[in-house]
Write a protein that holds these residues in place. Structure first.
Motif, PDB file in Angstrom:
ATOM      1  N   VAL A 301      25.265  26.971 -11.016  1.00  0.00           N
ATOM      2  CA  VAL A 301      25.772  27.935  -9.933  1.00  0.00           C
ATOM      3  C   VAL A 301      27.515  28.077 -10.436  1.00  0.00           C
ATOM      4  O   VAL A 301      28.241  26.982  -9.630  1.00  0.00           O
ATOM      5  CB  VAL A 301      25.895  28.290  -8.725  1.00  0.00           C
ATOM      6  CG1 VAL A 301      26.180  29.799  -7.968  1.00  0.00           C
ATOM      7  CG2 VAL A 301      23.739  28.096  -8.258  1.00  0.00           C
ATOM      8  N   PRO A 302      28.067  29.018 -11.089  1.00  0.00           N
ATOM      9  CA  PRO A 302      29.338  28.785 -11.467  1.00  0.00           C
ATOM     10  C   PRO A 302      30.235  28.984 -10.107  1.00  0.00           C
ATOM     11  O   PRO A 302      30.239  29.010  -9.434  1.00  0.00           O
ATOM     12  CB  PRO A 302      29.626  30.194 -12.126  1.00  0.00           C
ATOM     13  CG  PRO A 302      28.211  30.477 -12.321  1.00  0.00           C
ATOM     14  CD  PRO A 302      27.457  29.760 -11.457  1.00  0.00           C
ATOM     15  N   GLY A 303      31.170  28.262 -10.329  1.00  0.00           N
ATOM     16  CA  GLY A 303      32.462  27.820  -9.786  1.00  0.00           C
ATOM     17  C   GLY A 303      33.336  29.256  -9.406  1.00  0.00           C
ATOM     18  O   GLY A 303      33.481  29.791 -10.393  1.00  0.00           O
ATOM     19  N   GLU A 304      34.519  29.136  -8.835  1.00  0.00           N
ATOM     20  CA  GLU A 304      35.499  30.117  -8.749  1.00  0.00           C
ATOM     21  C   GLU A 304      36.320  30.182  -8.042  1.00  0.00           C
ATOM     22  O   GLU A 304      37.124  29.063  -7.545  1.00  0.00           O
ATOM     23  CB  GLU A 304      34.487  31.639  -7.649  1.00  0.00           C
ATOM     24  CG  GLU A 304      33.606  32.290  -7.566  1.00  0.00           C
ATOM     25  CD  GLU A 304      33.155  32.750  -6.170  1.00  0.00           C
ATOM     26  OE1 GLU A 304      33.749  33.108  -5.813  1.00  0.00           O
ATOM     27  OE2 GLU A 304      31.566  33.424  -6.587  1.00  0.00           O
ATOM     28  N   ASN A 305      37.624  30.018  -9.568  1.00  0.00           N
ATOM     29  CA  ASN A 305      39.641  29.793  -8.781  1.00  0.00           C
ATOM     30  C   ASN A 305      39.576  30.580  -7.562  1.00  0.00           C
ATOM     31  O   ASN A 305      38.758  32.139  -7.033  1.00  0.00           O
ATOM     32  CB  ASN A 305      39.756  31.243 -10.042  1.00  0.00           C
ATOM     33  CG  ASN A 305      39.839  29.373 -11.326  1.00  0.00           C
ATOM     34  OD1 ASN A 305      39.678  28.572 -11.419  1.00  0.00           O
ATOM     35  ND2 ASN A 305      40.502  30.393 -12.259  1.00  0.00           N
ATOM     36  N   GLY A 306      40.421  29.949  -6.616  1.00  0.00           N
ATOM     37  CA  GLY A 306      41.303  30.924  -5.831  1.00  0.00           C
ATOM     38  C   GLY A 306      42.961  30.970  -6.070  1.00  0.00           C
ATOM     39  O   GLY A 306      43.054  30.535  -6.940  1.00  0.00           O
ATOM     40  N   LEU A 307      43.130  31.257  -4.391  1.00  0.00           N
ATOM     41  CA  LEU A 307      44.149  31.593  -4.691  1.00  0.00           C
ATOM     42  C   LEU A 307      44.689  30.109  -3.311  1.00  0.00           C
ATOM     43  O   LEU A 307      44.256  30.705  -2.419  1.00  0.00           O
ATOM     44  CB  LEU A 307      45.240  32.648  -4.145  1.00  0.00           C
ATOM     45  CG  LEU A 307      45.016  34.314  -5.520  1.00  0.00           C
ATOM     46  CD1 LEU A 307      45.509  35.367  -4.857  1.00  0.00           C
ATOM     47  CD2 LEU A 307      46.187  33.551  -6.891  1.00  0.00           C
ATOM     48  N   GLY A 308      45.770  29.375  -3.885  1.00  0.00           N
ATOM     49  CA  GLY A 308      45.771  28.817  -3.296  1.00  0.00           C
ATOM     50  C   GLY A 308      47.433  27.647  -3.299  1.00  0.00           C
ATOM     51  O   GLY A 308      48.611  28.329  -4.537  1.00  0.00           O
ATOM     52  N   VAL A 309      47.525  26.701  -2.345  1.00  0.00           N
ATOM     53  CA  VAL A 309      48.714  25.445  -2.931  1.00  0.00           C
ATOM     54  C   VAL A 309      47.974  24.287  -3.370  1.00  0.00           C
ATOM     55  O   VAL A 309      47.294  24.088  -3.164  1.00  0.00           O
ATOM     56  CB  VAL A 309      49.304  25.233  -1.858  1.00  0.00           C
ATOM     57  CG1 VAL A 309      50.724  24.589  -1.450  1.00  0.00           C
ATOM     58  CG2 VAL A 309      49.889  26.927  -0.742  1.00  0.00           C
ATOM     59  N   ALA A 310      49.000  24.329  -4.656  1.00  0.00           N
ATOM     60  CA  ALA A 310      48.453  23.024  -5.026  1.00  0.00           C
ATOM     61  C   ALA A 310      48.380  21.631  -4.045  1.00  0.00           C
ATOM     62  O   ALA A 310      49.631  22.037  -3.430  1.00  0.00           O
ATOM     63  CB  ALA A 310      49.084  22.974  -6.831  1.00  0.00           C
ATOM     64  N   LYS A 311      46.871  21.297  -3.774  1.00  0.00           N
ATOM     65  CA  LYS A 311      47.486  19.769  -3.542  1.00  0.00           C
ATOM     66  C   LYS A 311      48.611  18.903  -3.579  1.00  0.00           C
ATOM     67  O   LYS A 311      49.056  18.525  -2.904  1.00  0.00           O
ATOM     68  CB  LYS A 311      46.130  19.474  -3.648  1.00  0.00           C
ATOM     69  CG  LYS A 311      45.667  18.867  -4.703  1.00  0.00           C
ATOM     70  CD  LYS A 311      44.088  17.958  -4.266  1.00  0.00           C
ATOM     71  CE  LYS A 311      42.970  17.769  -5.749  1.00  0.00           C
ATOM     72  NZ  LYS A 311      42.197  17.090  -5.637  1.00  0.00           N
ATOM     73  N   GLU A 312      48.771  18.743  -4.395  1.00  0.00           N
ATOM     74  CA  GLU A 312      49.903  17.581  -5.510  1.00  0.00           C
ATOM     75  C   GLU A 312      50.856  18.309  -4.871  1.00  0.00           C
ATOM     76  O   GLU A 312      51.809  17.358  -4.497  1.00  0.00           O
ATOM     77  CB  GLU A 312      49.713  17.447  -7.304  1.00  0.00           C
ATOM     78  CG  GLU A 312      48.354  16.674  -7.140  1.00  0.00           C
ATOM     79  CD  GLU A 312      47.385  17.778  -7.119  1.00  0.00           C
ATOM     80  OE1 GLU A 312      47.167  18.681  -7.006  1.00  0.00           O
ATOM     81  OE2 GLU A 312      46.610  17.289  -7.926  1.00  0.00           O
ATOM     82  N   ASP A 313      51.216  19.861  -4.960  1.00  0.00           N
ATOM     83  CA  ASP A 313      52.768  19.885  -4.694  1.00  0.00           C
ATOM     84  C   ASP A 313      52.525  20.576  -2.850  1.00  0.00           C
ATOM     85  O   ASP A 313      53.868  19.770  -3.169  1.00  0.00           O
ATOM     86  CB  ASP A 313      52.622  21.998  -5.000  1.00  0.00           C
ATOM     87  CG  ASP A 313      53.818  22.318  -5.233  1.00  0.00           C
ATOM     88  OD1 ASP A 313      54.958  21.705  -4.909  1.00  0.00           O
ATOM     89  OD2 ASP A 313      53.938  23.837  -4.790  1.00  0.00           O
ATOM     90  N   LEU A 314      51.658  20.001  -2.095  1.00  0.00           N
ATOM     91  CA  LEU A 314      52.170  20.535  -0.869  1.00  0.00           C
ATOM     92  C   LEU A 314      52.059  18.608  -0.430  1.00  0.00           C
ATOM     93  O   LEU A 314      53.194  18.488   0.190  1.00  0.00           O
ATOM     94  CB  LEU A 314      50.412  20.580  -0.299  1.00  0.00           C
ATOM     95  CG  LEU A 314      50.937  20.690   1.145  1.00  0.00           C
ATOM     96  CD1 LEU A 314      51.830  20.887   2.161  1.00  0.00           C
ATOM     97  CD2 LEU A 314      49.272  20.438   1.947  1.00  0.00           C
ATOM     98  N   ALA A 315      51.323  17.867  -1.612  1.00  0.00           N
ATOM     99  CA  ALA A 315      51.810  16.259  -0.955  1.00  0.00           C
ATOM    100  C   ALA A 315      53.533  16.166  -1.507  1.00  0.00           C
ATOM    101  O   ALA A 315      54.203  15.120  -0.428  1.00  0.00           O
ATOM    102  CB  ALA A 315      50.632  15.458  -1.513  1.00  0.00           C
TER     103      ALA A 315
END
Length: 586
Positions: A301-315
């Protein structure tokens, strides 16, 4: 007497004394030469008169006699056991077991004076002597082997100090020094003490940890305390959100780096912790790809991209701001983010065929129908990526009435009783056999303490929330999908539960026939008149052994042995007509 007569007779007298003086001088030289010759002849034949070896007087003895006396006097000391100690650890061995002995011939040779023409040496040989130590022979491999044996009991690695976050507060875990026994120096110490002492202390040095307690305290004061002192405000465009100290504390750890403790923010954990704080940003979460069984076939079942904050950027932003005492702010950008498991990654997992399958049967009592069906449903469609470990307790959760479980038969201390979640061992056993034949790594499992004929002998797994776990690891390069289902039996009928493992086959796995041994009969029947009593039949105990055999292209590549011992079950007859069974623990 006239002057003339005097002048004539005096020279005549002098002429007569000359030969006498010459004769006396010659005699003296002859005597001295004779004494020198005798001295030279006597020197070196025996040890000097004042010679002692290891306290034993051997003066004026020839070498063979000296060796005999030395052996006679030193044998008891030379064979007395010695104790090598390091703190509370001790090894007691005979000198021979240490590889030590006295070389009597070499000891006498060491004390002797070589034959010489030097008058001083001759004089020392006849009148002198000295005290010397016995010569010790060392078998180096044997001596160092004993020292190494004590080193194994003594040595301890240093323990690094640590820094952890507990209840959102930094806690220093103190380090400790290690111990290292110096094998060569300890061997020398034993050899040096031989004949003088029967107890020797090993040469042990302390070793400091890479991270000391002082360094951990410094990391606490300069990093952890400021990091947890208040929130960090993160801006993204004209909007923002706060990362609280609790979010930071849940994500923060400290790891050794270059002799110090370095802070490390788990980007995945921090992003998850901050999810609720970022709800006001109106972000669209990415959706992981999944694998589902449709019409008996695994489908991605295909995944879907989202809009968000990259985890590395937040860290990064939080890590830079969290140690400041003021201006605790940072910035991130909102961008398209991929799911953790993309469609391409899911398709590459190779989940395409059944690699292990097993079915077991059970009497369909009400609690079994509920608990086995519920447990099968909870593990169904579980996807394990390469390297991931599956925990049955984590998948099922605590078995309580509130969580939808029923009480049923279980084993406790060799007795059949009722417990919440009774019957789930049926599902656990079925899953264990499926992963067994799929060739996956058995991390931990525990068969029942009693043998039940509906399970494969020895090849079963029980479960308890508090004390018994079943875990396996996907040690392949492919994904593993668990399929589990029952035949939805009616109460009173015959139930089955099936587990299939979907992946890419690596091995053909079989089990050898079980071999039983060590049979034991149950004890005498217990007749109980207690108010709480559960009757039970007797069962004999035995040990079973078998192997899991891995083949590739028909050739055996690995064999894994298994062994389990079943207990006996003492029969119980309840004689109290009003007795009630063991209470149900909820």
């Amino acid at each position: 007497m006239t002057a003339d007569s005097t002048d004539v007779t005096e020279p005549a007298r002098r002429r007569r004394r000359g030969p006498l003086y010459a004769a006396l001088a010659g005699g003296t030289l002859l005597l001295l030469g004779g004494a020198y010759g005798v001295g030279y002849a006597l020197s070196g034949e025996t040890l000097p008169p004042n010679t002692t070896i290891e306290g034993v007087e051997v003066g004026r003895l020839a070498a063979p006699e000296a060796e005999a006396r030395l052996s006679e006097e030193l044998t008891a000391r030379a064979e007395e056991p010695m104790t090598l100690a390091s703190g509370e650890q001790e090894l007691t061995r005979t000198p021979a077991e240490f590889g030590l002995s006295v070389d009597y011939a070499a000891s006498v040779a060491e004390a002797d004076v070589e034959k010489s023409f030097n008058p001083v040496d001759i004089w020392n040989s006849l009148t002198g002597g000295r005290s010397v130590d016995a010569v010790v022979a060392r078998d180096e491999p044997t001596l160092e082997a004993v020292a190494s044996e004590l080193a194994q009991l003594t040595n301890a690695d240093p323990v690094n100090a640590g820094l952890v976050i507990e209840a959102n507060a930094p806690v220093v875990q103190e380090g400790s020094n290690g111990r290292a026994l110096d094998v060569a120096a300890t061997a020398d110490a034993v050899a040096d003490a031989y004949l003088d002492a029967t107890r020797v202390d090993a040469v042990v040095a302390e070793t400091e940890p890479e991270i000391t307690t002082a360094e951990a305290e410094q990391a606490r004061d300069t990093v952890a305390v400021p990091a947890l002192s208040g929130p960090v405000t993160i801006q993204t465009g004209d909007r923002g959100f706060q990362v609280t100290p609790e979010m930071i504390g849940a994500s923060l750890s400290f790891v050794p780096a270059d002799g110090a403790l370095a802070p490390e923010l788990n980007a995945e954990t921090l992003l998850g912790q901050a999810d609720s704080a970022m709800e006001g940003l109106g972000l669209q979460q990415a959706k992981d790809a999944t694998i589902e069984l449709r019409d008996g076939t695994p489908v991605v079942v295909p995944g879907e991209n989202g809009l968000g904050v990259a985890k590395e950027d937040l860290a990064r932003a939080v890590g830079e701001a969290m140690t400041r005492t003021d201006e605790r702010t940072g910035s991130v950008t909102i961008a398209e983010v991929e799911p953790d498991l993309t469609t391409a990654e899911a398709e590459a997992l190779g989940v395409r065929e059944i690699t292990g399958e097993f079915t077991t049967r059970f009497p369909a009592t009400a609690y079994r129908v509920n608990n086995i069906g519920k447990s099968a449903g909870l593990i169904n469609n579980t996807l394990l990526l390469p390297g991931e470990t599956f925990s049955m307790n984590a998948a099922l959760g605590e078995r309580t009435l509130a969580n939808g479980w029923k009480a049923g038969g279980a084993i406790d201390g060799g007795r059949v009783v009722e417990r919440m979640g009774g019957g789930i061992s049926q599902t656990t056993t079925t899953l264990f056999n499926a992963i067994f034949f799929a060739g996956l790594e058995d991390v931990v499992h525990k068969p029942h303490s009693l043998y039940f004929s509906r399970y494969p002998m020895g090849r079963e797994a029980t479960l308890d929330w508090n004390s018994v776990e079943m875990k396996f690891r996907n040690d392949t390069d492919y994904g593993v999908l668990i399929q589990a289902f029952t035949n939805n039996p009616e109460v009173g009928g015959q139930g089955t539960v099936t587990v299939r493992i979907w992946s890419t086959k690596v091995y053909d796995v079989t089990a050898t026939d079980p071999v039983q041994s060590n049979f034991r009969s149950p004890g005498e029947t217990i007749r109980s008149d207690a108010a709480v009593c559960s009757p039970q039949s007797g069962m004999r105990g035995f040990t079973v052994r078998f192997d899991r055999v891995f083949r590739q292209n028909g050739a055996v590549v690995r064999t894994e042995p298994f062994e389990w011992t079943y207990n006996t079950l003492t029969p119980v007859v309840c004689t109290n007509p009003d007795a009630r069974a063991d209470r149900i623990e909820r």
